[in-house]
Scaffold this motif. Structure first.
Motif, short mmCIF file in Angstrom:
data_model
loop_
_atom_site.label_atom_id
_atom_site.label_comp_id
_atom_site.label_asym_id
_atom_site.label_seq_id
_atom_site.Cartn_x
_atom_site.Cartn_y
_atom_site.Cartn_z
N GLY A 1 5.90 2.47 -8.02
CA GLY A 1 5.22 3.38 -7.10
C GLY A 1 3.74 3.13 -6.93
O GLY A 1 3.13 3.67 -6.00
N ASP B 1 9.43 9.24 -7.76
CA ASP B 1 8.44 10.31 -7.65
C ASP B 1 7.47 10.05 -6.51
O ASP B 1 6.64 9.13 -6.57
N ARG B 2 7.53 10.86 -5.48
CA ARG B 2 6.62 10.72 -4.34
C ARG B 2 5.16 10.87 -4.77
O ARG B 2 4.25 10.25 -4.20
N GLU B 3 4.93 11.69 -5.81
CA GLU B 3 3.57 11.94 -6.25
C GLU B 3 2.91 10.66 -6.77
O GLU B 3 1.69 10.47 -6.60
N ASP C 1 1.75 8.80 -3.67
CA ASP C 1 0.61 9.47 -3.05
C ASP C 1 -0.67 9.25 -3.85
O ASP C 1 -1.74 9.01 -3.28
N LEU D 1 10.43 2.77 2.25
CA LEU D 1 10.41 3.67 1.09
C LEU D 1 11.73 4.43 0.99
O LEU D 1 12.22 4.97 1.98
N LEU E 1 12.88 7.40 -1.53
CA LEU E 1 12.51 8.30 -2.61
C LEU E 1 13.77 8.84 -3.29
O LEU E 1 14.72 9.23 -2.63
#
Length: 317
Positions: free
Chosen positions: A91, A114-116, A119, A140, A142
């Motif tokens: 990521g 984990d998108r976080e 980001d 992507l 997720l």
């Protein structure tokens, strides 16, 4: 995301009950707690911005190439013509960036839980991902990486398992059952790469991961690279049904790099390709001894540590 903290501290990472290291940090730039993990971006004098997940250093601006270049380029150059690639984890975008440097590469799927993480990396670590998240060839996905591979009907030339350590939920991505799924998702001659822990402080775990790979793939080549941010000699491995990095000469590696315009690499070359694959006797002995493969359902609890993982020791005065 919480407000950043200021003031010098030592980020202490204890790798085993008897071994660890510290890194001085000057700022906590960002912090987030997702449903899955605790993510931090810290400023360090030595490595610039660095990402930690659950108290463990993952990557940094200044030393990421020690990890990403061997993980991506040794298998990619061995394959010779990667067009479709899959990254499970990753990521921070560093592996994606290195794959996207190949002009003939058509598609990279990034399956990140984990998108976080994405980001945080997108905002704070542009020197690591270098715009990879905005490349139209990047797709992507997720969610759980194993679930993606189980349901995916596509096949890939290269799979990169850019994962956290094999403890807790991540164990499911280190079993021979999972490696069979990866084998199915590879085209004939396809290549898989992953990190396999350190022969210094997790030799038993390294041996079990390599044994798991050998129970599935016809060609398994462990290799070694010191990663400064990890504080130790680190193990990686390439696996395939037939592609073998030992059969590609140093001259041919350099020729393939030049043909693809990969002239700005900091670590990987024809010479280092074979240097990493040249295992010292103690590692050969470690990996030649009998070791039990890891199966679904095995409990691989991390050794208890004297300090909480990733403890911050404040500097006074």
């Amino acid at each position: 995301m919480s407000a950043p903290a200021r003031g010098d501290a030592f980020a202490v990472e204890q790798l085993s009950p008897d071994f660890g290291f510290y890194l001085r940090t000057t700022d906590l730039l960002a912090e987030a707690r997702s449903a899955d993990q605790h993510i931090e971006i810290v400023q360090t004098p030595l490595f610039g911005r660095a990402m930690r997940i659950d108290g463990c250093f993952m990557t940094s601006e200044q030393d990421e190439f020690f990890y990403h270049e061997p993980m991506v380029h040794l298998p990619a150059i061995t394959h010779g013509d990667v067009r479709q690639a899959l990254i499970v984890g990753g990521g921070d975008g560093g592996a994606a960036h290195n794959l996207l440097r190949y002009p003939r590469l058509e598609r990279v799927v990034l399956a990140e839980l984990d998108r976080e993480v994405i980001d945080m990396a997108r905002q704070w670590l542009p020197a690591v991902h270098r715009g990879a998240f905005d490349d139209p060839r990047l797709e992507l996905r997720l969610g759980d990486g194993r679930a993606y591979i189980e349901s995916c009907e596509a096949q890939f030339d290269q799979i990169v398992l850019d994962l956290t350590d094999p403890f807790g939920p991540a164990v499911a991505l280190y079993t021979r059952d999972f490696y069979r799924l990866c084998q199915r998702a590879l085209k004939p001659g396809g290549v898989l790469s992953l990190h396999v822990q350190s022969p210094i402080h997790r030799g038993d775990m390294m041996a079990r991961i390599v044994a798991s790979l050998r129970s599935v793939f016809g060609v398994v080549r462990p290799y070694l690279q010191y990663v400064p941010l990890y504080g130790t000699l680190w193990g990686m491995a390439m696996a395939s049904d037939r592609a073998d990095p030992l059969t590609v000469s140093a001259t041919e590696v350099d020729a393939r790099l030049a043909a693809r315009g990969l002239n700005g690499l900091k670590l990987y070359s024809g010479a280092t390709h074979h240097a990493m694959l040249s295992l010292p006797p103690f590692v050969k002995n470690l990996l030649s001894a009998p070791a039990a493969p890891i199966d679904d359902g095995d409990d691989l609890d991390e050794s208890s540590l004297a300090l909480p993982a990733g403890a911050l020791c404040l500097v006074e005065g």
